[in-house]
Design an enzyme around this catalytic site. Structure first.
Site, mmCIF file in Angstrom:
data_model
loop_
_atom_site.group_PDB
_atom_site.id
_atom_site.type_symbol
_atom_site.label_atom_id
_atom_site.label_comp_id
_atom_site.label_asym_id
_atom_site.label_seq_id
_atom_site.Cartn_x
_atom_site.Cartn_y
_atom_site.Cartn_z
ATOM 1 N N SER A 53 0.772 -1.215 0.144
ATOM 2 C CA SER A 53 0.046 0.167 0.062
ATOM 3 C C SER A 53 0.895 1.504 0.085
ATOM 4 C CB SER A 53 -0.936 -0.153 1.139
ATOM 5 O OG SER A 53 -1.590 1.215 1.225
ATOM 6 N N LYS B 217 -2.931 -4.383 8.689
ATOM 7 C CA LYS B 217 -1.536 -3.879 8.849
ATOM 8 C C LYS B 217 -0.936 -3.576 9.988
ATOM 9 C CE LYS B 217 2.022 -1.946 5.686
ATOM 10 N NZ LYS B 217 1.965 -1.464 4.264
ATOM 11 N N LYS C 83 -3.523 2.424 -2.682
ATOM 12 C CA LYS C 83 -3.099 3.255 -1.526
ATOM 13 C C LYS C 83 -4.418 3.489 -0.535
ATOM 14 C CE LYS C 83 -0.525 7.229 -3.393
ATOM 15 N NZ LYS C 83 0.541 7.454 -2.164
ATOM 16 N N MET D 17 3.263 10.950 3.481
ATOM 17 C CA MET D 17 2.490 11.382 2.354
ATOM 18 C C MET D 17 1.251 11.996 2.856
ATOM 19 S SD MET D 17 3.909 10.867 -0.310
ATOM 20 C CE MET D 17 2.540 11.041 -1.566
ATOM 21 N N GLY D 18 0.535 11.409 3.958
ATOM 22 C CA GLY D 18 -0.508 11.810 4.707
ATOM 23 C C GLY D 18 -1.617 11.551 4.159
ATOM 24 N N ASN E 64 8.994 9.058 4.498
ATOM 25 C CA ASN E 64 7.838 9.490 3.637
ATOM 26 C C ASN E 64 6.959 10.116 4.861
ATOM 27 O OD1 ASN E 64 4.902 8.148 3.487
ATOM 28 N ND2 ASN E 64 6.564 6.714 3.943
ATOM 29 N N CYS F 34 -0.580 3.804 9.734
ATOM 30 C CA CYS F 34 0.289 4.926 9.158
ATOM 31 C C CYS F 34 0.916 5.735 10.299
ATOM 32 C CB CYS F 34 -0.473 5.767 8.013
ATOM 33 S SG CYS F 34 0.326 7.092 7.341
ATOM 34 N N ILE G 187 6.016 -5.045 8.074
ATOM 35 C CA ILE G 187 5.462 -3.955 9.118
ATOM 36 C C ILE G 187 5.085 -2.864 8.252
ATOM 37 C CG2 ILE G 187 7.067 -4.771 11.003
ATOM 38 C CD1 ILE G 187 9.004 -2.838 9.773
#
Lengths: 239, 317
Positions: B20, B165, B44, B71-72, B69, B128, B191
């Site tokens: 992802s 995840k 994504k 990205m948000g 990263n 995330c 991970i």
């Protein structure tokens, strides 16, 4: 590719909303390549390279948003983060080439014009601007090109391209500017069976080909497989 | 010819999965990746409403193999995402939407939409590390109770296969694996990125637009291997229920994939290393994996999958 910190060596005011910044440390950029420019605290944007001579790399910035406004506030000696040169470059194919730009789109084409003239090619250009006060690079282009046509306002480069073709019989077109204009250049090149290359703009996030934010409808990534695409690549977008 | 088929609750022609967050935002790109040799694609992360994500710099290479990263979670929202995927001509491999959200209800609603649209399996991105602006607060996957509630919420409204995840940014990842499985996870992927930050010494400022980010790339592979092993060991010992494992983190070469399989992974994610190898990575890794298996005399993945986990079990008390 990693960010390197460079000092602004020189700034040229092209007009009230456009400046060209010069830095060192950019390794052998080709016309069409771009840099990811990080203004600490104010974002990071892709900018086309507009010249490269004696190790000084120029990139030309129009003030349009917060990040470009922050860029315009920088002075000689200030530090910025550079990643690049990145992306594809113009092939410089053709012996009698035409450049077609709209607005700030002339920036990457200027570097192309300089290189093409050094190679002894005939170079013609049609540069469209909104207003007379928006015109940039006129003196340098007049000194460089075999013919420069500037269009203003409603009269666009597409209004003069047929006439110039009859007169100059150029054999390859390079274009950068607003997408509707480039699409019409694409149509002209296709109908005239001329080769053409386009510097395409999209919002670029990672600049490394991994996030996918800049993908075109043909699945190609502007940041990595562009920004310069040839006519065949753009068939899947504009065709 | 070796058999690379794998199973993560659904059958895969090979164990390589696009992770992802990498390239999976538009139908056109997914189509390209689909023809690059991967066994499945994870999109994504999709939220209920559109998100523009964080300001640039969003991805930086700190050094070779060390990528940060933030990205948000930029994405067009579930409605536009589904419209976009409708334009995707049939591809012959599973597309696994990744779902993110800010409440268990949002996860449930997005999952239901995806199930209604005909998807069979989704990944829940609860881990995330930089999804809220300038947040250094804990994410769902760092909170046992929130992890349970989100997985439960999705489980109760869909019969989709659920991959959860997990975050490496916890003291005991096995505890989170156990909770996710008990709450209804059908498989685990791990991970996600590792909490990270970079500061520039010349301009004396953080580099990422969001300040805080997550580390990925080959630099995190051994950490991913350790976390995968912790969970696999608990499964092999019967301490937690056994479900398929998708190993993710720094995979770049055929040997890396082989390592993750030896450590009990059922499938292996490839993400940030696309920076170095581009889309050819899938075909190259498959070819290399086939070569390794041929050289070692293996015909199928199950002949060596988890072999090193069994070995570690024998070595430890």
């Amino acid at each position: 590719m990693q960010i390197q910190i460079e000092r602004i060596e020189h700034i040229v005011h092209e007009n009230e909303s456009v400046k060209t910044f010069f830095i060192r440390g950019v390794n052998d950029p080709r016309p069409g390549n771009y840099l990811m420019v990080w203004i600490p605290g104010s974002g990071q944007i892709p900018l086309s390279i507009s010249s490269f001579k004696n190790d000084l790399c120029g990139f030309t910035v129009k003030r349009v948003g917060d990040t470009t406004a922050a860029m315009h506030n920088l002075r000689v000696g200030d530090l910025i983060g550079i990643t690049g040169p990145l992306g594809t470059s113009f092939s410089i194919r053709g012996e009698r080439i035409l450049l077609v730009s709209g607005g700030i789109g002339i920036a990457p084409l200027l570097y192309l014009a300089i290189e093409a003239r050094q190679m002894g090619k005939k170079v013609y250009a049609i540069c469209g601007f909104e207003r007379a006060e928006d015109i940039i690079f006129e003196d340098v282009l007049n000194g460089l090109l075999d013919e420069l046509v500037i269009t203003l306002g409603e009269r666009t480069p597409l209004d003069v391209i047929h006439k110039l073709y009859e007169k100059r019989r150029f054999d390859h077109i390079y274009s950068c500017g607003p997408e509707p204009m480039m699409k019409r250049v694409f149509d002209f090149a296709r109908s005239s069976q001329l080769g053409a290359e386009f510097s395409v703009e999209r919002i670029i996030k990672c600049g490394m080909g991994i996030c996918g934010a800049c993908a075109l409808p043909n699945g190609m990534r502007v940041c990595k497989e562009g920004p310069v695409f040839d006519l065949e690549d753009m068939e899947g977008v504009w065709g | 010819m070796v058999d690379l088929s794998a199973d993560i609750g659904i059958p895969l022609k090979n164990p390589l999965i696009l992770t992802s967050g990498i390239l999976g935002s538009s139908a056109h790109l997914l189509k390209r990746v689909a023809s690059s040799g991967a066994g499945a694609l994870i999109t994504k992360s999709i939220t209920e409403d559109p998100r523009v994500g964080h300001e640039n710099p969003t991805v930086i290479e700190v050094s070779e193999g060390l990528i940060l990263n933030a990205m948000g979670l930029p994405n067009p929202g579930v409605d536009i995402f589904l419209n976009e995927l409708e334009t995707l001509e049939a591809v012959n491999l599973p597309i696994i939407p990744s779902v993110a959200g800010y409440s268990e209800d949002e996860f449930g609603r997005v999952a239901s939409r995806l199930e209604d649209a005909g998807f069979r399996i989704i990944e829940l991105n609860i881990s995330c590390p930089h999804s809220t602006a300038l947040s250094s607060k804990k994410v769902i996957a760092q909170d046992i109770d929130k992890t349970r509630r989100v997985v439960n919420a999705v489980r109760s409204v869909t019969s989709l296969k659920l991959i959860v995840k997990l975050s490496p940014n916890v003291t005991d990842i096995v505890e989170f694996a156990d909770v996710a499985i008990k709450a209804g996870a059908d498989a685990l992927s791990l991970i996600n990125t590792i909490e990270a930050l970079e500061v520039d010494p010349y301009v004396e400022a953080p580099v990422l637009g969001n300040v805080f980010g997550g580390q990925s790339g080959p630099s995190i592979r051994c950490i991913a291997q350790r976390k995968l092993t912790d969970i696999a060991l608990a499964m092999w010992k019967g301490e937690i229920e056994r479900v398929p494992l998708i190993g993710v983190g720094g995979v770049r070469t055929p040997k890396d994939v082989f390592r993750f399989l030896l450590l009990g992974a059922d499938a292996v994610g490839i993400g940030s290393s696309i920076l170095y190898e581009d889309l050819a990575i899938f075909e190259d890794v498959i070819e290399g994996l086939e070569q390794i298996m041929t050289d070692k005399g293996y015909d199928m993945l199950d002949e060596f999958r988890g072999k090193v986990i069994s070995q570690i079990l024998d070595m430890t008390i």
